[in-house]
Design a protein around this motif. Structure first.
Motif, short mmCIF file in Angstrom:
data_model
loop_
_atom_site.label_atom_id
_atom_site.label_comp_id
_atom_site.label_asym_id
_atom_site.label_seq_id
_atom_site.Cartn_x
_atom_site.Cartn_y
_atom_site.Cartn_z
N ALA A 407 0.81 -1.21 -0.15
CA ALA A 407 0.06 -0.06 0.20
C ALA A 407 0.89 1.27 -0.10
CB ALA A 407 -0.94 -0.06 1.23
N ASP A 408 1.95 1.29 0.66
CA ASP A 408 2.81 2.36 1.10
C ASP A 408 4.29 2.45 0.32
OD1 ASP A 408 0.32 3.71 2.24
OD2 ASP A 408 1.03 2.22 4.02
N GLU A 409 4.41 1.64 -0.67
CA GLU A 409 5.88 1.44 -1.11
C GLU A 409 5.85 0.77 -2.46
OE1 GLU A 409 8.50 -0.29 1.88
OE2 GLU A 409 7.44 -2.02 1.99
N GLY A 410 7.06 0.83 -3.41
CA GLY A 410 7.00 0.18 -4.19
C GLY A 410 6.16 0.78 -5.71
N GLY A 411 6.50 0.27 -6.77
CA GLY A 411 5.76 0.72 -7.89
C GLY A 411 6.18 2.15 -8.13
N ASP A 412 5.18 2.99 -8.74
CA ASP A 412 5.31 4.30 -9.20
C ASP A 412 4.32 4.86 -8.36
OD1 ASP A 412 7.21 3.41 -11.10
OD2 ASP A 412 5.82 3.16 -12.55
N LEU A 413 4.78 6.20 -8.14
CA LEU A 413 3.71 6.97 -7.36
C LEU A 413 3.73 8.39 -8.29
CD1 LEU A 413 2.02 7.42 -4.88
CD2 LEU A 413 3.90 8.66 -3.70
N ILE A 414 2.30 8.63 -8.53
CA ILE A 414 2.03 9.92 -9.48
C ILE A 414 1.17 10.75 -8.78
CG2 ILE A 414 1.13 10.22 -11.55
CD1 ILE A 414 1.73 7.31 -12.56
N GLU A 415 1.38 12.03 -8.85
CA GLU A 415 0.36 12.97 -8.29
C GLU A 415 -0.55 13.57 -9.38
OE1 GLU A 415 1.08 17.39 -6.13
OE2 GLU A 415 2.61 15.96 -5.88
N SER A 416 -1.76 13.73 -8.67
CA SER A 416 -2.69 14.28 -9.55
C SER A 416 -3.57 15.41 -9.26
CB SER A 416 -3.55 13.29 -10.65
OG SER A 416 -4.44 13.80 -11.40
N THR A 417 -3.76 16.37 -9.75
CA THR A 417 -5.12 17.35 -9.20
C THR A 417 -6.04 17.65 -10.54
OG1 THR A 417 -3.69 19.02 -10.34
CG2 THR A 417 -3.38 18.66 -7.80
N ASP A 418 -6.08 16.41 -11.41
CA ASP A 418 -7.09 16.36 -12.32
C ASP A 418 -7.92 15.37 -12.29
OD1 ASP A 418 -8.56 16.73 -14.71
OD2 ASP A 418 -6.76 16.59 -16.13
N PHE A 419 -9.11 15.57 -11.76
CA PHE A 419 -10.06 14.55 -11.51
C PHE A 419 -11.56 15.22 -11.52
CE2 PHE A 419 -7.79 15.84 -7.77
CZ PHE A 419 -8.72 16.43 -6.97
N LYS A 420 -12.59 14.12 -11.57
CA LYS A 420 -13.94 14.53 -11.80
C LYS A 420 -14.81 13.46 -11.57
CE LYS A 420 -13.44 15.61 -16.02
NZ LYS A 420 -13.92 16.02 -17.53
N GLN A 421 -15.90 13.85 -10.78
CA GLN A 421 -16.83 12.86 -10.56
C GLN A 421 -18.00 12.79 -11.52
OE1 GLN A 421 -18.22 15.14 -7.00
NE2 GLN A 421 -17.37 13.42 -5.74
N HIS A 422 -18.67 11.75 -11.67
CA HIS A 422 -20.05 11.70 -12.75
C HIS A 422 -20.74 12.87 -12.44
CE1 HIS A 422 -23.37 10.53 -15.16
NE2 HIS A 422 -22.56 9.38 -15.57
N PRO A 423 -21.20 13.66 -13.34
CA PRO A 423 -22.02 14.76 -13.07
C PRO A 423 -23.34 14.40 -12.48
CG PRO A 423 -21.97 14.20 -15.38
CD PRO A 423 -20.92 13.45 -14.80
N LYS A 424 -23.81 13.26 -12.74
CA LYS A 424 -25.10 12.90 -11.80
C LYS A 424 -25.01 12.27 -10.67
CE LYS A 424 -27.86 12.51 -16.08
NZ LYS A 424 -28.62 11.75 -16.89
N TYR A 425 -23.75 12.11 -10.17
CA TYR A 425 -23.42 11.47 -8.77
C TYR A 425 -24.13 11.91 -7.78
CZ TYR A 425 -21.12 10.31 -4.16
OH TYR A 425 -20.96 10.34 -3.05
N ASN A 426 -24.85 11.27 -7.06
CA ASN A 426 -25.89 11.41 -5.69
C ASN A 426 -25.39 10.93 -4.53
OD1 ASN A 426 -28.06 11.63 -3.96
ND2 ASN A 426 -29.66 11.42 -5.59
#
Length: 573
Positions: A407-426
């Motif tokens: 969960a907390d180590e290994g692989g690749d760690l990528i930071e993102s600030t570009d995300f969205k929810q489905h517009p009809k999310y309730n």
């Protein structure tokens, strides 16, 4: 000789007097959502309608409050009795662990429209035998509000109970009370987006005065002595800006509903079949096509008609429940709060797996103004991760780890600030619970990192289909998250069957689980993959508890046209 003594002991156990003191330690810290903070010590003479409920769920005991509404019924919250096998009710005492009289109940049920996701219609009854004796001093019924009478903002509620006096604190032995003003629904919706006409909020803006864990189900009474609310839920205890939420006692939720739960005809039928009184061991009535079915014993998936069940079988269920109530090594457990973002999925009953077997698995750490929390996700292309919409609520930035079993180590760690929810999310019912995360750089695919196929639009998931769910979520309800990737396989259920557990289920959802419980996703798995025949059939969304009998996990259905179309339009996949 020992065998005969043991037999006599068991027979006596089934006919124990109802004033036996509960064996639950007085410091038990459970119940569900609310308890008294910033209040004062009270006596039972001040609140003679107050009841303490000790509720057996499996091998654990929970504390809730309740209010005496007539000589045979106690009113409480639905979330208190869900999954219960037996309830002990203490009335007539200022103290939670001694005094008054204790009644045993196997007969209780929730409002038929109760929604465990939104806490709507959060009301239940507990029927005790024998009838309670009223003396006018420390045991009497509370007056209920007239039907549809409004609760005006500014009305003072007096809330009472034996719950904790601070957030995450211990329950108290002495009855306590606090006075809080009612606020308007419009004002309350600034704190809770899912307030309905069946709810009323009360609290002070600066916090410090509130109900807390262990007070759930207890009474909220106006200054004229009328019960106008039932303690239901809230975020934290006494936090500024987060009032307590109460089931509105002025609506049709409560008034005139007790009589509809048990009619005289049903009572006569129960007596006719020889299962009346303390030997009646059902804990919920489920009515369908004018027929009453009863959930029996400790396994809430075991449905049978009373007309098909032998009295001896029912007696053994009662004996089993009483035995575990009195002698099991019980421990307390706090229910997860409905407003917590990690309330949905996690892996219970699964096993550790390799990232090479689940190379599409992503781990998301979400930064919000209140801290960090974890979710799961699925790689659907080299630049897009599919996750749950509720994981993205309030997010500032995300850290996405791919290609690692840890969960907390290994692989690749990528930071993102570009995300969205489905517009009809309730957020009230978790409908359209999907979201997309766009990565600033492409993932370099290898045997630990690759995209999973998405299903064709409108692809069905027949009941019984094997669904494999993976993630780093908790391995037990309210437990810790796993450091190593885990997975579990559970069968899909039809939506018709799933609606028996979740009334708000939509066509954008699919359920999966086993009737007896023990296998499920859990906290921290939200947003993760639910794979069907090599395709991403679902996204971990929500569920009541983790791996509870009768409550499967619920997943956003990826092939649902409005979901699948949105994913394609926004990711190109």
């Amino acid at each position: 000789m020992e065998k005969y003594l043991y037999l006599i002991f068991i027979l006596l156990l089934c006919d124990l007097p109802r004033n036996i003191v509960s064996r639950v330690p007085p410091s038990i810290n459970n119940g569900d959502d609310n308890r008294i903070i910033g209040g004062y010590n009270a006596t039972i003479e001040d609140f003679p309608y107050q009841a303490l409920l000790m509720i057996l769920k499996g091998l654990q005991v929970f504390q809730c409050g309740g209010s005496v509404i007539n000589s045979q019924y106690i009113l409480t919250a639905a979330h208190c009795v869900i999954g219960a096998g037996l309830i002990r009710a203490r009335v007539g005492s200022t103290f939670s662990n001694t005094g008054g009289r204790v009644y045993t109940s196997f007969r209780f049920g929730t409002h038929p429209l109760y929604n465990p996701v939104t806490s709507d219609y959060d009301v239940a009854y507990v029927r005790v035998v024998p009838r309670m004796s009223f003396n006018g001093t420390n045991v009497r019924a509370v007056e209920l509000a007239p039907r549809d009478s409004a609760v005006a903002p500014g009305t003072i509620f007096t809330v009472s109970g034996w719950g904790a006096t601070k957030e995450s604190g211990e329950a108290v032995q002495n009855l306590m009370a606090v006075k809080v003003p009612v606020i308007s629904s419009e004002e309350c919706m600034k704190s809770y987006s899912t307030i309905t006409a069946r709810m009323v909020c009360a609290g002070v803006p600066q916090g410090g005065e509130d109900s807390c864990q262990g007070d759930s189900g207890g009474p909220a009474v106006s200054e004229d002595g009328v019960q106008r609310g039932i303690t239901s839920y809230g975020i934290g205890c006494g936090r500024p800006g987060f009032p307590g939420v109460y089931t509105n006692g002025d609506t049709e939720v409560i008034v005139e509903v007790v009589e509809s739960w048990y009619t005289e005809e049903e009572e006569e039928s129960l007596i006719k079949h020889g299962v009346a009184g303390r030997h009646l061991c059902h804990h919920q009535v489920y009515k369908q096509n004018s027929m009453s079915w009863y959930i029996i014993g400790l396994d809430s998936s075991d449905y049978m008609s009373l007309t098909k069940m032998k009295v001896s079988q029912l007696y053994l269920f009662c004996l089993y429940s009483v035995f575990f109530l009195l002698f099991a090594d019980v421990s307390s457990k706090k229910h997860e709060r409905r407003e917590k973002k990690t309330e949905a999925g996690k892996i219970v009953g699964g096993s550790e797996v390799s990232i090479k077997d689940f190379p599409y698995q992503a781990r998301l750490v979400i930064e919000t103004g209140e801290g960090y929390f974890g979710c799961g996700g699925s790689i659907i292309s080299d630049t897009y991760i599919l996750t749950a919409a509720h994981c993205l609520t309030g997010a500032n930035k995300l850290f996405v780890r791919v290609g690692s079993v840890n969960a907390d180590e290994g692989g690749d760690l990528i930071e993102s600030t570009d995300f969205k929810q489905h517009p009809k999310y309730n957020s009230s019912v978790y409908d359209f619970d999907v979201g997309l995360v766009r990565l600033p750089s492409a993932i370099a695919f290898d045997n630990t990192k690759r995209a999973i196929r998405l299903p064709v639009r409108k692809t069905s998931i027949p009941a019984g289909t094997r669904v494999t769910v993976s993630g780093w979520g908790a391995t037990s309800e309210n437990g810790e998250g796993s450091d190593t990737l885990m997975a579990v396989t559970v069968p899909a259920l039809s939506n018709t069957r799933c609606r028996a557990s979740y009334r708000a289920l939509t066509q954008n959802m699919v359920c999966a689980g086993v009737p007896q419980g023990g296998k499920d996703s859990c906290q921290g798995d939200s947003g993760g993959p639910a794979v069907v025949r090599g395709n991403l059939g679902g996204v971990v969304s929500f569920g009541y508890g983790c791996a509870r009998p009768g409550f499967p996990g619920v997943y956003a259905r990826v092939a649902s046209p409005p979901i699948r179309d949105w994913i394609k339009q926004n990711s190109g996949v």
